[in-house]
Design a protein around this motif. Structure first.
Motif, mmCIF file in Angstrom:
data_model
loop_
_atom_site.group_PDB
_atom_site.id
_atom_site.type_symbol
_atom_site.label_atom_id
_atom_site.label_comp_id
_atom_site.label_asym_id
_atom_site.label_seq_id
_atom_site.Cartn_x
_atom_site.Cartn_y
_atom_site.Cartn_z
ATOM 1 N N UNK A 99 9.262 -27.032 -13.970
ATOM 2 C CA UNK A 99 8.732 -26.440 -12.741
ATOM 3 C C UNK A 99 9.596 -25.265 -12.290
ATOM 4 N N UNK A 100 10.915 -25.434 -12.340
ATOM 5 C CA UNK A 100 11.818 -24.371 -11.904
ATOM 6 C C UNK A 100 11.746 -23.171 -12.855
ATOM 7 N N UNK A 101 11.676 -23.439 -14.150
ATOM 8 C CA UNK A 101 11.598 -22.348 -15.120
ATOM 9 C C UNK A 101 10.317 -21.543 -14.943
ATOM 10 N N UNK A 102 9.175 -22.224 -14.895
ATOM 11 C CA UNK A 102 7.904 -21.521 -14.728
ATOM 12 C C UNK A 102 7.825 -20.837 -13.363
ATOM 13 N N UNK A 103 8.359 -21.498 -12.333
ATOM 14 C CA UNK A 103 8.347 -20.891 -11.008
ATOM 15 C C UNK A 103 9.198 -19.640 -10.947
ATOM 16 N N UNK A 104 10.356 -19.669 -11.607
ATOM 17 C CA UNK A 104 11.235 -18.500 -11.612
ATOM 18 C C UNK A 104 10.596 -17.325 -12.334
ATOM 19 N N UNK A 105 10.043 -17.592 -13.509
ATOM 20 C CA UNK A 105 9.394 -16.514 -14.262
ATOM 21 C C UNK A 105 8.182 -15.974 -13.513
ATOM 22 N N UNK A 106 7.417 -16.858 -12.890
ATOM 23 C CA UNK A 106 6.259 -16.412 -12.133
ATOM 24 C C UNK A 106 6.638 -15.594 -10.908
ATOM 25 N N UNK A 107 7.695 -16.005 -10.212
ATOM 26 C CA UNK A 107 8.126 -15.266 -9.024
ATOM 27 C C UNK A 107 8.666 -13.883 -9.394
ATOM 28 N N UNK A 108 9.374 -13.804 -10.518
ATOM 29 C CA UNK A 108 9.903 -12.511 -10.942
ATOM 30 C C UNK A 108 8.784 -11.551 -11.335
ATOM 31 N N UNK A 109 7.626 -12.077 -11.689
ATOM 32 C CA UNK A 109 6.504 -11.232 -12.116
ATOM 33 C C UNK A 109 5.408 -11.147 -11.062
ATOM 34 N N UNK A 110 5.672 -11.589 -9.850
ATOM 35 C CA UNK A 110 4.643 -11.612 -8.806
ATOM 36 C C UNK A 110 4.153 -10.198 -8.508
ATOM 37 N N UNK A 111 2.835 -10.042 -8.471
ATOM 38 C CA UNK A 111 2.285 -8.707 -8.204
ATOM 39 C C UNK A 111 0.984 -8.755 -7.417
ATOM 40 N N UNK A 112 -0.047 -9.394 -7.984
ATOM 41 C CA UNK A 112 -1.400 -9.271 -7.428
ATOM 42 C C UNK A 112 -1.462 -9.795 -5.998
ATOM 43 N N UNK A 113 -0.874 -10.953 -5.746
ATOM 44 C CA UNK A 113 -0.936 -11.541 -4.416
ATOM 45 C C UNK A 113 -0.204 -10.672 -3.394
ATOM 46 N N UNK A 114 0.968 -10.167 -3.762
ATOM 47 C CA UNK A 114 1.740 -9.313 -2.855
ATOM 48 C C UNK A 114 1.024 -7.988 -2.623
ATOM 49 N N UNK A 115 0.423 -7.438 -3.658
ATOM 50 C CA UNK A 115 -0.279 -6.172 -3.532
ATOM 51 C C UNK A 115 -1.448 -6.294 -2.561
ATOM 52 N N UNK A 116 -2.159 -7.421 -2.611
ATOM 53 C CA UNK A 116 -3.286 -7.618 -1.709
ATOM 54 C C UNK A 116 -2.828 -8.020 -0.309
ATOM 55 N N UNK A 117 -1.668 -8.647 -0.205
ATOM 56 C CA UNK A 117 -1.206 -9.155 1.086
ATOM 57 C C UNK A 117 -0.611 -8.052 1.949
ATOM 58 N N UNK A 118 0.402 -7.365 1.442
ATOM 59 C CA UNK A 118 1.014 -6.310 2.263
ATOM 60 C C UNK A 118 1.382 -5.068 1.464
ATOM 61 N N UNK A 119 1.056 -5.025 0.175
ATOM 62 C CA UNK A 119 1.345 -3.849 -0.635
ATOM 63 C C UNK A 119 2.812 -3.533 -0.770
ATOM 64 N N UNK A 120 3.669 -4.559 -0.588
ATOM 65 C CA UNK A 120 5.101 -4.322 -0.663
ATOM 66 C C UNK A 120 5.709 -3.831 0.633
ATOM 67 N N UNK A 121 4.914 -3.830 1.705
ATOM 68 C CA UNK A 121 5.374 -3.318 2.978
ATOM 69 C C UNK A 121 6.111 -4.340 3.814
ATOM 70 N N UNK A 122 6.573 -3.857 4.970
ATOM 71 C CA UNK A 122 6.354 -2.500 5.504
ATOM 72 C C UNK A 122 7.121 -1.428 4.716
ATOM 73 N N UNK A 123 6.459 -0.348 4.471
ATOM 74 C CA UNK A 123 7.052 0.703 3.641
ATOM 75 C C UNK A 123 7.274 0.205 2.234
#
Length: 309
Positions: A234-258
């Motif tokens: 769980x920790x290994x997959x969670x770590x790799x997934x968190x390091x590659x997080x993109x789509x959810x963050x892009x739709x949520x706040x686009x990496x903002x503010x700024x």
């Protein structure tokens, strides 16, 4: 003596015949493996090799790539925005992975407890977020935590509490990302923990209870150590997934503010597709791949040392 030697040599042809395999017995495994090899080559080796080549070029997506050697990497290690995105990604991973681990394990413990009612319905409810697209997840949480139109701020005003700056405050925005990631990713880890908890022999827990061990003692002394292989996964997959997080963050706040919450994959996306610096983005991708490989090797080495101990 001659008869004994003949008797000993007699089973040899039969044993040799048993060792011979039929053509189908060899062809079937190779056929199944070949599918995985082809998919791995098409979707990983091919794009990876192309990205490695582009990282040594000044390619913009138009025209022929111009080979420039290590210039992209030299520019990369002097880029403050690259270091900022790496630092924010590491911070997100360090916060999101333990939080998601605790939430998934807590829900799994509740759903495997005999005192919990409606466990089947609860499993379905907790599993539904995992079926939702990460982009849809980001949109849902953006609606919930919008500063001007969000449900959470509306509830806060109803109970006479001040509105929060979920979108313009970098730390609050990161908190929303962590909550959204845990909400979306808990289901898979929860299923792994449920399967592992069911495989723990009840006799261990019953014996500890007879010896006078309390509930927390049984959990920390018996249950949690026996969950170590599942926890590692769980920790290994969670770590790799968190390091590659993109789509959810892009739709949520686009990496903002700024750019305060711009993660490394978002930086790659903006550099490669919005600025048309394909070669430079490929260099960042290669560095990210090395980081992920190092993280996986360290975690696997750490888990192997614990097994030997």
């Amino acid at each position: 003596m001659v008869q004994e030697s003949q008797a000993a040599a007699a089973p040899a042809p039969a044993a040799r015949r048993r060792r011979l395999r039929r053509p189908g017995q060899t062809l079937a495994p190779l056929l199944f493996i070949s599918v995985a090899v082809v998919l791995f080559a098409v979707f990983f080796v091919g794009p990876g090799s192309l990205g490695l080549y582009y990282s040594f070029t000044e390619y913009t997506g138009v025209g022929d790539p111009e080979f420039i050697g290590l210039a992209n990497y030299e520019k990369l290690f002097g880029d403050d925005q690259f270091y900022a995105s790496i630092a924010r990604t590491v911070l997100y991973t360090a916060l999101a992975v333990p939080f998601g681990y605790c939430v998934a394990l807590g829900i799994a413990l509740l759903l495997t407890s005999a005192a919990t009612r409606f466990r089947s319905a609860a499993r379905v409810i907790f599993f539904v977020p995992w079926l939702i697209s990460p982009i849809v997840t980001g949109v849902i949480w953006r609606w919930m935590f919008g500063e001007n139109f969000g449900l959470i701020n509306y509830v806060l005003t109803v109970v006479n509490l001040p509105r929060q700056q979920w979108e313009t405050n970098g730390n609050l925005a990161l908190t929303v990302v962590i909550l959204a990631g845990a909400w979306a990713g808990t289901a898979f880890a929860m299923l792994l923990f449920i399967a592992a908890l069911r495989n723990i022999p009840k006799s261990y827990l019953e014996a500890a209870e007879i010896d006078g061990a309390s509930g927390p003692q049984r959990f920390f002394r018996i249950t949690l150590p026996l969950l170590r292989p599942t926890s590692f996964m769980v920790i290994l997959l969670g770590t790799l997934g968190a390091m590659k997080e993109f789509a959810m963050v892009q739709a949520l706040n686009g990496g903002g503010p700024g750019t305060q919450n711009m993660f490394i994959v978002q930086y790659i996306y903006q550099t490669g597709f919005q600025r048309a610096q394909i070669g430079y983005a490929s260099a960042v991708s290669m560095v990210l791949m090395v980081i992920l490989i190092v993280i996986a090797l360290i975690q696997m080495r750490f888990d192997r040392r614990e097994d030997l101990a």
